[in-house]
Design an enzyme around this catalytic site. Structure first.
Site, short mmCIF file in Angstrom:
data_model
loop_
_atom_site.label_atom_id
_atom_site.label_comp_id
_atom_site.label_asym_id
_atom_site.label_seq_id
_atom_site.Cartn_x
_atom_site.Cartn_y
_atom_site.Cartn_z
N PRO A 2 -4.07 1.62 0.49
CA PRO A 2 -3.81 1.70 1.94
C PRO A 2 -2.32 1.98 2.18
O PRO A 2 -1.46 1.29 1.65
CB PRO A 2 -4.17 0.30 2.45
N GLU A 3 -2.04 3.01 2.95
CA GLU A 3 -0.65 3.29 3.32
C GLU A 3 -0.43 2.80 4.75
O GLU A 3 -1.33 2.28 5.39
CB GLU A 3 -0.37 4.79 3.17
#
Ligand SMILES: [Zn+2]
Length: 278
Positions: A2-3
């Protein structure tokens, strides 16, 4: 992984079901994730109302009505699934949050590089996980002047510099590649030479790329699970990321033979166009 846009999407999803709601029960189902859960975590959270959900770089902050803040990080594979209390937690659901109005949030993380810990409103700014972090790229304090000052005199590549969390916090590989492409800056350029005019170009582009990705619902290499528990199929049209060997948008017909290149910098893949980026 997840960014920042996925974390922002997660925060927005959690806010809709947790803000103003009381935690009727919190269950911690193992002793640790990346770090041990603090002693008394479940007791501290149970019975409290969540005033607000916020994001600090890639950390999710649950602000409780007694001044405590639960700080979560999704690590490599974490997600928050919003379900009903009838959904039994599975093997990788490490923390279960139940609210008064029949919502169950499962903190799922197969690889357990994520974490959940406790701090307070007063301790948030100086917390050891957050204290050395640079400004949030979407924050008002991330400006060309601030970026220029941070890059000035730096001999590393601009690509490596932008991945340094002390310089700007929460910017990942995908967004750095895309922002450098859109601003026409070579990833191999020395960071110091980006200070000034190029930084002035880069800062709004970084904000624009992240904002577009958030609007698209986040994006990762794999299908990303939305906080609602449904799988999202976010297709964001990356111009260079993952496009090695494809014609660059500067050569749509391919007649000039200009393709997106991939190089490895500080152990990470960089995608770029040597004609568009100088
Ligand atoms: Zn190009």
């Amino acid at each position: 992984m997840p960014e920042l846009p996925e974390v922002e999407t997660t925060c927005r999803g959690l806010a809709t079901v947790l803000e103003g709601r009381r935690l009727s029960k919190v269950e911690v189902r193992r002793p640790n994730m990346r770090i041990p859960f603090p002693k008394g975590l479940a007791q501290t959270l149970t019975g409290r109302t969540i005033d607000r959900v916020s994001r600090k770089a890639k950390y999710i902050c649950l602000h409780l009505d007694d001044g405590h803040v639960a700080l979560a990080h999704l690590g490599m594979s974490g997600r928050m699934a919003i379900t009903r209390p009838t959904t039994a937690p599975g093997k990788h659901d490490h923390v279960v949050f139940d609210t008064d109005d029949d919502v169950r949030v499962l903190f799922n993380d197969p690889r357990r590089f994520g974490l959940l810990t406790l701090t307070t409103e007063d301790g948030l700014a100086t917390h050891k996980l957050l204290a050395r972090m640079g400004p949030d790229p979407l924050g008002d304090d991330f400006t060309p002047t601030v970026l220029s000052a941070a890059l000035s005199g730096k001999g590393t590549s601009i690509k490596a510099a932008l991945l340094d969390q002390r310089l700007v916090a929460g910017l990942g590989n995908i967004y750095v590649c895309e922002a450098l492409f859109r601003s026409g800056i070579s990833p191999r350029r020395k960071a110091g030479s980006v200070a000034g005019k190029r930084a002035a170009r880069l800062v709004p582009v970084i904000k624009e790329v992240l904002t577009e990705a958030i609007a698209a619902g986040g994006s990762t290499l794999r299908d990303y699970a939305q906080p609602s528990g449904e799988l999202g199929y976010f297709k964001f049209s990356w111009k260079v990321y993952g496009q090695e060997g494809e014609s660059c948008s500067c050569d749509p017909s391919g007649k000039d033979g200009i393709v997106v290149k991939r190089i490895v910098q500080t152990g990470r893949s960089t995608f770029f166009c040597s004609r568009c980026q100088r």
